[in-house]
Scaffold this motif. Structure first.
Motif, PDB file in Angstrom:
ATOM      1  N   GLY A 220       0.821  -1.216   0.000  1.00  0.00           N
ATOM      2  CA  GLY A 220       0.000   0.000   0.000  1.00  0.00           C
ATOM      3  C   GLY A 220       0.847   1.255   0.000  1.00  0.00           C
ATOM      4  N   GLY A 221       0.467   2.221   0.843  1.00  0.00           N
ATOM      5  CA  GLY A 221       1.104   3.525   0.842  1.00  0.00           C
ATOM      6  C   GLY A 221       2.611   3.471   0.963  1.00  0.00           C
ATOM      7  N   LEU A 222       3.133   2.753   1.970  1.00  0.00           N
ATOM      8  CA  LEU A 222       4.580   2.643   2.148  1.00  0.00           C
ATOM      9  C   LEU A 222       5.185   1.556   1.276  1.00  0.00           C
ATOM     10  CD1 LEU A 222       3.617   4.203   4.779  1.00  0.00           C
ATOM     11  CD2 LEU A 222       5.637   3.220   5.872  1.00  0.00           C
ATOM     12  N   GLY A 223       4.491   0.432   1.177  1.00  0.00           N
ATOM     13  CA  GLY A 223       5.063  -0.707   0.481  1.00  0.00           C
ATOM     14  C   GLY A 223       5.315  -0.472  -0.993  1.00  0.00           C
ATOM     15  N   HIS A 224       4.397   0.228  -1.672  1.00  0.00           N
ATOM     16  CA  HIS A 224       4.615   0.425  -3.110  1.00  0.00           C
ATOM     17  C   HIS A 224       5.748   1.408  -3.366  1.00  0.00           C
ATOM     18  CE1 HIS A 224       2.420   4.292  -3.157  1.00  0.00           C
ATOM     19  NE2 HIS A 224       2.719   4.418  -4.434  1.00  0.00           N
ATOM     20  N   VAL A 225       6.034   2.273  -2.379  1.00  0.00           N
ATOM     21  CA  VAL A 225       7.214   3.131  -2.484  1.00  0.00           C
ATOM     22  C   VAL A 225       8.473   2.313  -2.205  1.00  0.00           C
ATOM     23  CG1 VAL A 225       8.360   5.199  -1.614  1.00  0.00           C
ATOM     24  CG2 VAL A 225       5.873   5.153  -1.814  1.00  0.00           C
ATOM     25  N   ALA A 226       8.398   1.407  -1.221  1.00  0.00           N
ATOM     26  CA  ALA A 226       9.551   0.572  -0.893  1.00  0.00           C
ATOM     27  C   ALA A 226      10.010  -0.243  -2.098  1.00  0.00           C
ATOM     28  CB  ALA A 226       9.210  -0.351   0.275  1.00  0.00           C
ATOM     29  N   ILE A 227       9.065  -0.765  -2.863  1.00  0.00           N
ATOM     30  CA  ILE A 227       9.427  -1.542  -4.054  1.00  0.00           C
ATOM     31  C   ILE A 227      10.250  -0.680  -5.011  1.00  0.00           C
ATOM     32  CG2 ILE A 227       8.498  -2.650  -6.127  1.00  0.00           C
ATOM     33  CD1 ILE A 227       6.065  -3.471  -4.320  1.00  0.00           C
ATOM     34  N   GLN A 228       9.810   0.545  -5.233  1.00  0.00           N
ATOM     35  CA  GLN A 228      10.541   1.444  -6.129  1.00  0.00           C
ATOM     36  C   GLN A 228      11.926   1.773  -5.578  1.00  0.00           C
ATOM     37  OE1 GLN A 228       7.958   4.735  -7.761  1.00  0.00           O
ATOM     38  NE2 GLN A 228       6.503   3.824  -6.330  1.00  0.00           N
ATOM     39  N   LEU A 229      12.001   1.999  -4.268  1.00  0.00           N
ATOM     40  CA  LEU A 229      13.295   2.309  -3.654  1.00  0.00           C
ATOM     41  C   LEU A 229      14.251   1.130  -3.791  1.00  0.00           C
ATOM     42  CD1 LEU A 229      12.030   4.084  -0.415  1.00  0.00           C
ATOM     43  CD2 LEU A 229      13.262   5.176  -2.303  1.00  0.00           C
ATOM     44  N   LEU A 230      13.753  -0.070  -3.570  1.00  0.00           N
ATOM     45  CA  LEU A 230      14.601  -1.254  -3.713  1.00  0.00           C
ATOM     46  C   LEU A 230      15.112  -1.395  -5.139  1.00  0.00           C
ATOM     47  CD1 LEU A 230      12.522  -3.670  -1.488  1.00  0.00           C
ATOM     48  CD2 LEU A 230      14.935  -3.091  -1.106  1.00  0.00           C
ATOM     49  N   ARG A 231      14.252  -1.123  -6.113  1.00  0.00           N
ATOM     50  CA  ARG A 231      14.673  -1.223  -7.513  1.00  0.00           C
ATOM     51  C   ARG A 231      15.700  -0.140  -7.845  1.00  0.00           C
ATOM     52  NH1 ARG A 231      12.108  -4.222 -11.339  1.00  0.00           N
ATOM     53  NH2 ARG A 231      14.077  -3.730 -12.366  1.00  0.00           N
ATOM     54  N   ALA A 232      15.525   1.057  -7.276  1.00  0.00           N
ATOM     55  CA  ALA A 232      16.422   2.172  -7.584  1.00  0.00           C
ATOM     56  C   ALA A 232      17.767   2.060  -6.872  1.00  0.00           C
ATOM     57  CB  ALA A 232      15.754   3.495  -7.211  1.00  0.00           C
ATOM     58  N   MET A 233      17.766   1.462  -5.684  1.00  0.00           N
ATOM     59  CA  MET A 233      18.945   1.500  -4.818  1.00  0.00           C
ATOM     60  C   MET A 233      19.713   0.189  -4.750  1.00  0.00           C
ATOM     61  SD  MET A 233      17.041   3.535  -1.722  1.00  0.00           S
ATOM     62  CE  MET A 233      18.422   3.473  -0.578  1.00  0.00           C
ATOM     63  N   THR A 234      19.122  -0.916  -5.214  1.00  0.00           N
ATOM     64  CA  THR A 234      19.758  -2.225  -5.047  1.00  0.00           C
ATOM     65  C   THR A 234      19.582  -3.078  -6.298  1.00  0.00           C
ATOM     66  OG1 THR A 234      17.936  -3.640  -4.252  1.00  0.00           O
ATOM     67  CG2 THR A 234      18.882  -2.093  -2.665  1.00  0.00           C
ATOM     68  N   PRO A 235      20.426  -4.126  -6.438  1.00  0.00           N
ATOM     69  CA  PRO A 235      20.233  -5.091  -7.514  1.00  0.00           C
ATOM     70  C   PRO A 235      19.397  -6.294  -7.082  1.00  0.00           C
ATOM     71  CG  PRO A 235      22.341  -5.484  -6.483  1.00  0.00           C
ATOM     72  CD  PRO A 235      21.716  -4.327  -5.737  1.00  0.00           C
ATOM     73  N   ALA A 236      18.797  -6.236  -5.907  1.00  0.00           N
ATOM     74  CA  ALA A 236      18.089  -7.382  -5.344  1.00  0.00           C
ATOM     75  C   ALA A 236      16.839  -7.729  -6.150  1.00  0.00           C
ATOM     76  CB  ALA A 236      17.701  -7.098  -3.895  1.00  0.00           C
ATOM     77  N   ARG A 237      16.481  -9.008  -6.128  1.00  0.00           N
ATOM     78  CA  ARG A 237      15.187  -9.443  -6.652  1.00  0.00           C
ATOM     79  C   ARG A 237      14.131  -9.059  -5.621  1.00  0.00           C
ATOM     80  NH1 ARG A 237      14.756 -15.638  -7.956  1.00  0.00           N
ATOM     81  NH2 ARG A 237      15.915 -15.619  -6.004  1.00  0.00           N
ATOM     82  N   VAL A 238      13.074  -8.364  -6.049  1.00  0.00           N
ATOM     83  CA  VAL A 238      12.044  -7.851  -5.144  1.00  0.00           C
ATOM     84  C   VAL A 238      10.811  -8.741  -5.249  1.00  0.00           C
ATOM     85  CG1 VAL A 238      10.619  -5.885  -4.512  1.00  0.00           C
ATOM     86  CG2 VAL A 238      12.930  -5.514  -5.402  1.00  0.00           C
ATOM     87  N   ILE A 239      10.406  -9.290  -4.106  1.00  0.00           N
ATOM     88  CA  ILE A 239       9.237 -10.163  -4.017  1.00  0.00           C
ATOM     89  C   ILE A 239       8.203  -9.462  -3.163  1.00  0.00           C
ATOM     90  CG2 ILE A 239       8.392 -12.444  -3.362  1.00  0.00           C
ATOM     91  CD1 ILE A 239      11.390 -13.353  -3.436  1.00  0.00           C
ATOM     92  N   ALA A 240       7.022  -9.202  -3.713  1.00  0.00           N
ATOM     93  CA  ALA A 240       5.981  -8.450  -3.010  1.00  0.00           C
ATOM     94  C   ALA A 240       4.851  -9.366  -2.586  1.00  0.00           C
ATOM     95  CB  ALA A 240       5.441  -7.340  -3.906  1.00  0.00           C
ATOM     96  N   LEU A 241       4.359  -9.165  -1.363  1.00  0.00           N
ATOM     97  CA  LEU A 241       3.247  -9.938  -0.815  1.00  0.00           C
ATOM     98  C   LEU A 241       2.109  -9.006  -0.443  1.00  0.00           C
ATOM     99  CD1 LEU A 241       5.708 -11.901  -0.425  1.00  0.00           C
ATOM    100  CD2 LEU A 241       4.561 -12.692   1.664  1.00  0.00           C
ATOM    101  N   ASP A 242       0.890  -9.384  -0.799  1.00  0.00           N
ATOM    102  CA  ASP A 242      -0.302  -8.671  -0.339  1.00  0.00           C
ATOM    103  C   ASP A 242      -1.499  -9.608  -0.450  1.00  0.00           C
ATOM    104  OD1 ASP A 242      -2.077  -6.572   0.528  1.00  0.00           O
ATOM    105  OD2 ASP A 242      -0.603  -5.141  -0.230  1.00  0.00           O
ATOM    106  N   VAL A 243      -2.652  -9.121   0.034  1.00  0.00           N
ATOM    107  CA  VAL A 243      -3.797 -10.016   0.212  1.00  0.00           C
ATOM    108  C   VAL A 243      -4.724 -10.097  -0.983  1.00  0.00           C
ATOM    109  CG1 VAL A 243      -3.802  -9.754   2.719  1.00  0.00           C
ATOM    110  CG2 VAL A 243      -5.115  -8.156   1.317  1.00  0.00           C
ATOM    111  N   SER A 244      -4.500  -9.273  -2.011  1.00  0.00           N
ATOM    112  CA  SER A 244      -5.401  -9.306  -3.160  1.00  0.00           C
ATOM    113  C   SER A 244      -4.622  -9.138  -4.449  1.00  0.00           C
ATOM    114  CB  SER A 244      -6.464  -8.205  -3.051  1.00  0.00           C
ATOM    115  OG  SER A 244      -5.887  -6.937  -3.284  1.00  0.00           O
ATOM    116  N   GLU A 245      -5.184  -9.643  -5.515  1.00  0.00           N
ATOM    117  CA  GLU A 245      -4.558  -9.521  -6.825  1.00  0.00           C
ATOM    118  C   GLU A 245      -4.511  -8.058  -7.268  1.00  0.00           C
ATOM    119  OE1 GLU A 245      -2.584 -10.013 -10.171  1.00  0.00           O
ATOM    120  OE2 GLU A 245      -2.833 -11.540  -8.615  1.00  0.00           O
ATOM    121  N   GLU A 246      -5.511  -7.274  -6.873  1.00  0.00           N
ATOM    122  CA  GLU A 246      -5.498  -5.849  -7.235  1.00  0.00           C
ATOM    123  C   GLU A 246      -4.286  -5.145  -6.660  1.00  0.00           C
ATOM    124  OE1 GLU A 246      -8.279  -1.817  -6.839  1.00  0.00           O
ATOM    125  OE2 GLU A 246      -8.926  -3.704  -5.916  1.00  0.00           O
TER     126      GLU A 246
END
Length: 346
Positions: free
Chosen positions: A181-207
């Motif tokens: 959500g609010g923080l998590g979708h920003v965290a994904i972008q930060l991880l992509r911008a700042m690291t070479p790590a593979r990013v795995i996201a978890l949430d409760v709905s497909e939306e």
């Protein structure tokens, strides 16, 4: 002026009229251009009277940006008309942590009764906001207020957590984001911008996972009883070197612990009340668990610089100040994608 206030324990916040604030010596008055709506506010409004730490009524809003409207005596470094973001976790300014710019970890704030705007001090969901010191203002330098305001918490908080984990997020590593959500979708972008790590996201709905993929997640997993096994499978059984839980409830912290790799790091950022037991045999060897809070002033400058570069953007939905109670209703119902933003003077 109009302001959104939490006035009665257990009741919905109300839009009311309150006196216009005036800056005293050393203070800065902002005309608020945007204020962010956060799950933390809902958590505050869910506390019972016996545990409520603040005086009521309380003007909400700990994410704020605005233009300088007036200066108190002795203020230097800002001018009327400047467009600025508010650094929210105010401290004493003189203790060892504040000297490092880490007012989020001020050693004397509780003792001195210093509270962030919207969390004990009148907040940004009003036409005007009184800021205690110009050091708590960071220039927007061309950033759009609506795009910038969530970065003061929804950007700064995950940035602070991720920055600590950078030594572990090397090529070939994995990072898990729980709650997109609010923080998590920003965290994904930060991880992509700042690291070479593979990013795995978890949430409760497909939306919600659709948003996670749109902002850069390499893999998405439904956050259910099978989530930990799915993450382990994706990582070849190793687990993730860094796990960021932006929910913090009992089920999600259990998942966080279950997917952490040996010598991994778990950051419990969400305030859902969950706790992760630490002890020999409870977690993989040498996993560290911490609960970060907000970030430093310098880190806010860095987050805004990332936004100017185009590396980070926040999905927002805007509401007028009169619509602010509705924004909280929709956030509580899970109907906000990204971050809701209030336009007090819009």
């Amino acid at each position: 002026m109009k302001a959104l206030q939490y006035r009665t324990i257990g009741a919905a916040p109300e839009v009311v009229t309150v006196p216009d604030p005036e800056p005293g010596p050393g203070q800065v008055l902002l005309k608020v251009t945007a204020a962010g709506v956060c799950h933390s506010d809902i958590a505050v409004m869910s506390w019972p009277a016996t545990d409520f730490p603040y005086d009521l009524p309380l003007t909400l809003g700990h994410e704020g940006v605005g233009t300088v409207a007036a200066l108190g005596a002795g203020v230097t470094g800002v001018r009327e008309g400047d467009a600025v973001a508010v650094y929210g976790p105010w401290g004493c300014g003189t203790c060892a942590k504040c000297a490092e710019g880490k007012e989020n970890y001020c050693l004397r704030a509780a003792e001195l009764g210093i509270n962030p705007p919207g969390l004990g001090t009148p907040g940004a969901m009003a036409e005007y906001l009184l800021v205690d010191d110009p050091r708590h203002l960071v220039p927007l330098d061309g950033l759009d207020p609506v795009a910038a305001v969530p970065l003061t918490d929804a950007g700064l908080t995950p940035y602070h957590a991720i920055k600590r984990a950078l030594p572990k997020l090397v090529p070939g590593s994995s990072a898990v984001v729980i709650g997109t959500g609010g923080l998590g979708h920003v965290a994904i972008q930060l991880l992509r911008a700042m690291t070479p790590a593979r990013v795995i996201a978890l949430d409760v709905s497909e939306e919600k996972l659709k948003l996670a993929r749109a902002v850069g997640a390499h893999e998405t997993v439904l956050s259910d009883a099978d989530a930990a096994a799915a993450v382990r499978a994706i990582t070849g059984g190793v687990g993730a070197e860094a796990v960021f839980d932006f929910v913090g409830a009992e089920p999600t912290v259990r998942t966080a612990g279950a997917v952490a790799a040996v010598e991994g790091e778990v950051a419990i950022v969400g305030i859902g009340g969950g706790a992760l037991p630490v002890g020999f045999g409870r977690l993989p060897f040498e996993v560290s668990v911490h609960a970060p809070y907000w970030g430093s002033r310098g880190e806010l400058v860095e987050v805004l610089a990332l936004a100017r570069s185009g590396a980070v953007s926040v999905h927002t939905q805007t509401f007028s100040l009169d619509e602010a109670p509705l924004a909280y209703e929709r956030l509580h119902a899970g109907e906000i994608t990204g971050r809701a933003v209030i336009l007090p003077n819009g």
